[in-house]
Write an enzyme that holds these catalytic residues in place. Structure first.
Site, mmCIF file in Angstrom:
data_model
loop_
_atom_site.group_PDB
_atom_site.id
_atom_site.type_symbol
_atom_site.label_atom_id
_atom_site.label_comp_id
_atom_site.label_asym_id
_atom_site.label_seq_id
_atom_site.Cartn_x
_atom_site.Cartn_y
_atom_site.Cartn_z
ATOM 1 N N ASP A 192 -3.490 1.204 10.839
ATOM 2 C CA ASP A 192 -3.744 -0.244 10.895
ATOM 3 C C ASP A 192 -3.031 -1.073 9.848
ATOM 4 O OD1 ASP A 192 -5.060 0.504 8.562
ATOM 5 O OD2 ASP A 192 -7.052 0.394 9.459
ATOM 6 N N GLU B 237 -4.573 7.863 15.245
ATOM 7 C CA GLU B 237 -5.789 7.218 14.767
ATOM 8 C C GLU B 237 -5.992 5.888 15.491
ATOM 9 O OE1 GLU B 237 -7.641 7.423 10.438
ATOM 10 O OE2 GLU B 237 -6.898 5.393 10.813
ATOM 11 N N GLU C 11 -6.568 -5.265 8.932
ATOM 12 C CA GLU C 11 -6.492 -4.000 9.656
ATOM 13 C C GLU C 11 -7.048 -4.074 11.079
ATOM 14 O OE1 GLU C 11 -6.307 -3.064 5.292
ATOM 15 O OE2 GLU C 11 -7.583 -4.322 6.552
ATOM 16 N N HIS D 203 -11.283 -2.027 -3.129
ATOM 17 C CA HIS D 203 -9.964 -2.665 -3.163
ATOM 18 C C HIS D 203 -9.663 -3.531 -1.957
ATOM 19 C CE1 HIS D 203 -9.122 0.692 -0.461
ATOM 20 N NE2 HIS D 203 -8.092 -0.006 -0.029
ATOM 21 N N ARG E 207 -9.315 -6.387 0.853
ATOM 22 C CA ARG E 207 -9.190 -7.831 0.655
ATOM 23 C C ARG E 207 -10.506 -8.560 0.853
ATOM 24 N NH1 ARG E 207 -3.911 -10.112 0.804
ATOM 25 N NH2 ARG E 207 -2.321 -8.479 0.849
ATOM 26 N N HIS F 204 -7.808 0.695 -8.502
ATOM 27 C CA HIS F 204 -6.633 0.317 -7.722
ATOM 28 C C HIS F 204 -5.653 -0.462 -8.592
ATOM 29 C CE1 HIS F 204 -4.273 -1.271 -4.319
ATOM 30 N NE2 HIS F 204 -4.853 -0.322 -3.595
#
Length: 398
Positions: free
Chosen positions: A96, A118, A132, A209, A211, A240
């Site tokens: 993604d 996936e 994603e 991490h 967004r 991260h």
């Protein structure tokens, strides 16, 4: 031999694609060309090196403070140039990311079949995870072959009108990668963790991490501080590298005597650390699959998930992003042995270690070079209605 381009750009893609690349390289039916966009630079290179892999082509697209649009544009431009020169018969993309979307679009533009590994994961909310969820939905519309990890992912694709004959349920290759990595590292990858095997405290492995978590990072950091104040607890945070994450979290968690902050760890060391951990608290997509595979209760930071099978199976739990919710869920596991045992012994719905074999077999069958593949059947029966309920209103249910 069938020439196939395998396009990746991030650490998770490298982990989950690595077993597939190695299998394709060993299969006389295929001639894989590995193309790296470099979307994650150092973390990507280190992960590929751990698996003994090196890209055949590196686009090196990263630049400081790029926007999503700029990353996608640079991927499209670089991949377009390569696909114009290569005689590839399929483009393999994973998951993604911006790299995934750009590679699928570029393959489509060049009339090259796109194979989506996936495929079919859905949260049901376009903005979460962002970007994603949108990337996955867009790739599904142009892919020629959809390799879905679970029966629930298969059902998602059918609901969107994807032809059943183009979908194969394979299991998730992250389980194959995790099994391969087992025991391959003698170190946890950072001197600050050198005493971990002799430390009697319970270990909480934590990370954040994504967004959509950025506005909530201060609350998440405070939750880790409160958890670290519990008796006999050590919180380990591989932080991260994104400056947004570091600036929000490090001032709050740095310096606490029971919190160990380290840089992102090499994959083999991180796999060893996951095995040592007692509880995983994370918004990482991989942790939601790896935690259940290792028997680690996994608390998912967020209010929705595209991996609802683990929530329904009972090995993962959505805990939101508030300090109170995260602390309450974690301390319950620390203080309630029965609840901890219930989550730790729940079945893993994501794979049996044979996803790579099914993936390569499905690709061969797509080309007419092998028989149809028997689909992956999870060892745990996950009711499709319950998965749909968890996907659409998971936090209310958790």
């Amino acid at each position: 031999m069938r020439s196939v381009a395998v396009v990746l750009g991030t650490r998770p893609e490298a982990i989950k694609f690595a077993p597939v690349i190695r299998a394709l390289q060993a299969d006389p039916r295929f001639d894989p060309v590995v193309i790296s966009t470099g979307q994650h630079r150092q973390m990507l290179d280190d992960t590929l090196e751990a698996f003994g892999l090196k890209p055949d082509i590196d686009l090196e697209i990263m630049a400081p403070k790029q926007t999503l649009s700029q990353v996608t544009y640079r991927c499209l431009r670089g991949l377009g140039e390569q696909f114009g020169k290569l005689s590839t018969e399929a483009v393999l993309v994973h998951g993604d990311t911006a790299t995934t979307l750009a590679a699928a679009l570029s393959g489509f533009h060049h009339q090259i079949p796109v194979i989506h590994v996936e495929a079919g994961l859905r949260s049901g909310f376009l903005g979460s995870p962002f970007p994603e969820e949108g990337n996955r939905r867009l790739v599904a519309q142009i892919a020629a072959l959809h390799l879905a990890p679970t029966p629930g992912n298969h059902a998602n694709l059918l609901r969107e009108g994807i032809a059943e004959e183009t979908i194969v349920v394979t299991g998730n290759t992250v389980i194959d990668a995790l099994q391969w990595a087992s025991g391959r590292s003698d170190s946890y990858g950072d001197p600050a963790l050198a005493d971990l095997d002799t430390d009697p405290r319970r270990v909480i492995l934590a990370s954040a991490h994504r967004r959509e978590a950025w506005p909530h990072l201060p609350q998440i950091a405070q939750a880790l501080v409160d958890i670290a104040d519990e008796p006999d607890v050590r919180v380990i945070v591989p932080l991260h590298r994104n400056p947004v994450v570091r600036e929000a979290m490090l001032p709050r968690i740095g310096g606490h005597p029971n919190i160990t902050v380290v840089d992102p760890l090499p994959y083999l060391s991180f796999s060893k650390l996951m095995r040592r951990a007692d509880i995983i608290v994370s918004d990482s997509s991989g942790s939601q699959e790896e935690g259940p595979a290792l028997g680690k209760p996994t608390l998912v930071l967020g209010s929705v998930t595209e991996r609802s099978e683990a929530v329904v199976a009972g090995t993962a739990r959505l805990v939101g992003t508030t300090t109170e919710g995260i602390v309450a869920a974690t301390t319950e596991l620390l203080r309630n042995p029965a609840e901890y045992l219930r989550m730790a012994t729940a079945a893993n719905p994501y794979g049996d270690g044979c996803a790579t074999e099914r993936t390569v077999g499905a690709i061969a069958h797509f080309f007419g070079d092998g028989p149809a593949v028997d689909p992956f059947v999870p060892g745990v029966e996950v009711d499709e209605f319950a998965v749909e309920l968890a996907r659409r209103a998971p936090f209310a249910r958790a």
